[in-house]
Design a protein around this motif. Structure first.
Motif, PDB file in Angstrom:
ATOM      1  N   TRP A  55       0.823  -1.203   0.000  1.00  0.00           N
ATOM      2  CA  TRP A  55       0.000   0.000   0.000  1.00  0.00           C
ATOM      3  C   TRP A  55       0.864   1.261   0.000  1.00  0.00           C
ATOM      4  N   ALA A  56       2.002   1.215   0.655  1.00  0.00           N
ATOM      5  CA  ALA A  56       2.887   2.384   0.673  1.00  0.00           C
ATOM      6  C   ALA A  56       3.389   2.700  -0.725  1.00  0.00           C
ATOM      7  N   ASP A  57       3.644   1.670  -1.510  1.00  0.00           N
ATOM      8  CA  ASP A  57       4.077   1.875  -2.894  1.00  0.00           C
ATOM      9  C   ASP A  57       2.958   2.508  -3.712  1.00  0.00           C
ATOM     10  N   ALA A  58       1.731   2.015  -3.520  1.00  0.00           N
ATOM     11  CA  ALA A  58       0.592   2.592  -4.239  1.00  0.00           C
ATOM     12  C   ALA A  58       0.386   4.041  -3.831  1.00  0.00           C
ATOM     13  N   GLY A  66      -0.746  14.084  -7.037  1.00  0.00           N
ATOM     14  CA  GLY A  66      -1.161  15.186  -6.172  1.00  0.00           C
ATOM     15  C   GLY A  66      -1.475  14.673  -4.784  1.00  0.00           C
ATOM     16  N   PRO A  67      -1.261  15.478  -3.760  1.00  0.00           N
ATOM     17  CA  PRO A  67      -1.511  15.037  -2.378  1.00  0.00           C
ATOM     18  C   PRO A  67      -2.941  14.560  -2.143  1.00  0.00           C
ATOM     19  N   TRP A  68      -3.891  15.170  -2.840  1.00  0.00           N
ATOM     20  CA  TRP A  68      -5.288  14.780  -2.650  1.00  0.00           C
ATOM     21  C   TRP A  68      -5.516  13.309  -2.947  1.00  0.00           C
ATOM     22  N   TYR A  69      -4.860  12.795  -3.972  1.00  0.00           N
ATOM     23  CA  TYR A  69      -5.044  11.395  -4.351  1.00  0.00           C
ATOM     24  C   TYR A  69      -4.500  10.464  -3.276  1.00  0.00           C
ATOM     25  N   ALA A  70      -3.358  10.806  -2.715  1.00  0.00           N
ATOM     26  CA  ALA A  70      -2.805   9.997  -1.626  1.00  0.00           C
ATOM     27  C   ALA A  70      -3.711  10.064  -0.406  1.00  0.00           C
TER      28      ALA A  70
END
Length: 205
Positions: A55-58, A66-70
């Motif tokens: 999950w960290a890789d994804a 963009g930060p919003w996606y993370a």
């Protein structure tokens, strides 16, 4: 006499409904949820996680968008239990009946190793299965033929007396190609009828 000794069940949308958008309900506007799911190609992203991707890789990949996606991925993971909407109607009763008549019950699911611990609390009938092969733990995902071979070898199954059940016709076709009898799941009533037709002693719907 029953022709089925072992039943291998998919979990998502067979034993437990899965609705990923529910992770965001009441927290993010619907249009933003749709944008997130489309922009990140959520089916493919989820598939990679089910195949064992970290999950960290994804998250790192999405952060480049963009930060919003993370942040949205973090929100999805934090609220994952909300995506599991109880139990598929009629399936808990059927699994209990099959367990009581002594049919061997196994699971084979495309599911991330990081979220699989939520499965049994959401659908306790899963706990009646002898074991579940989880794609994210194995690093192999349906319809890869290797995962069907793994199930057969690990549990010493006789393919001719095994029935695989999945809501995906692609996975059912792959099981057939791997030598496992298989049926597409539509609802508990239809599966119950399929099992009765194969001599499994369960009640009519």
């Amino acid at each position: 006499m029953s022709t089925v000794v072992t039943l291998v069940l998919d979990l998502g949308n067979v034993l437990v409904p899965w609705h990923p958008e529910r992770a965001f309900e009441g927290l993010v506007p619907d249009e933003d949820v749709r944008r997130f799911l489309e922009d990140v190609d959520f089916p493919e992203l989820n598939r990679s996680l089910d195949a064992g991707r970290d999950w960290a890789d994804a998250r790192h990949e999405l952060s480049a968008m963009g930060p919003w996606y993370a942040d949205m991925l973090d929100l999805y993971l934090a609220n994952f239990p909300r995506t599991l909407a109880g139990e598929v109607p009629g399936m808990a009763r059927l699994v209990r009946e099959l367990h009581d008549v002594g049919l061997r019950l196994l699971g084979l699911t495309n599911w991330s190793a990081a979220t699989f611990h939520h499965a049994v609390p959401a659908a306790p009938a899963i706990g009646l299965l002898e074991a579940v092969v989880v794609s994210g733990q194995e690093g192999i995902i349906k319809p890869d033929p290797r995962i069907f071979a793994l199930v057969v070898d690990r549990f010493g199954l006789m393919p001719a007396s095994t029935l695989f059940v999945d809501d995906s016709s692609v996975n059912v076709a792959a099981a057939h190609a791997a030598g496992l009898p298989a049926v597409v799941f539509t609802d508990a009533g239809r599966l119950r009828a399929d099992l009765r037709a194969r001599g499994v002693p369960v009640a009519a719907a």
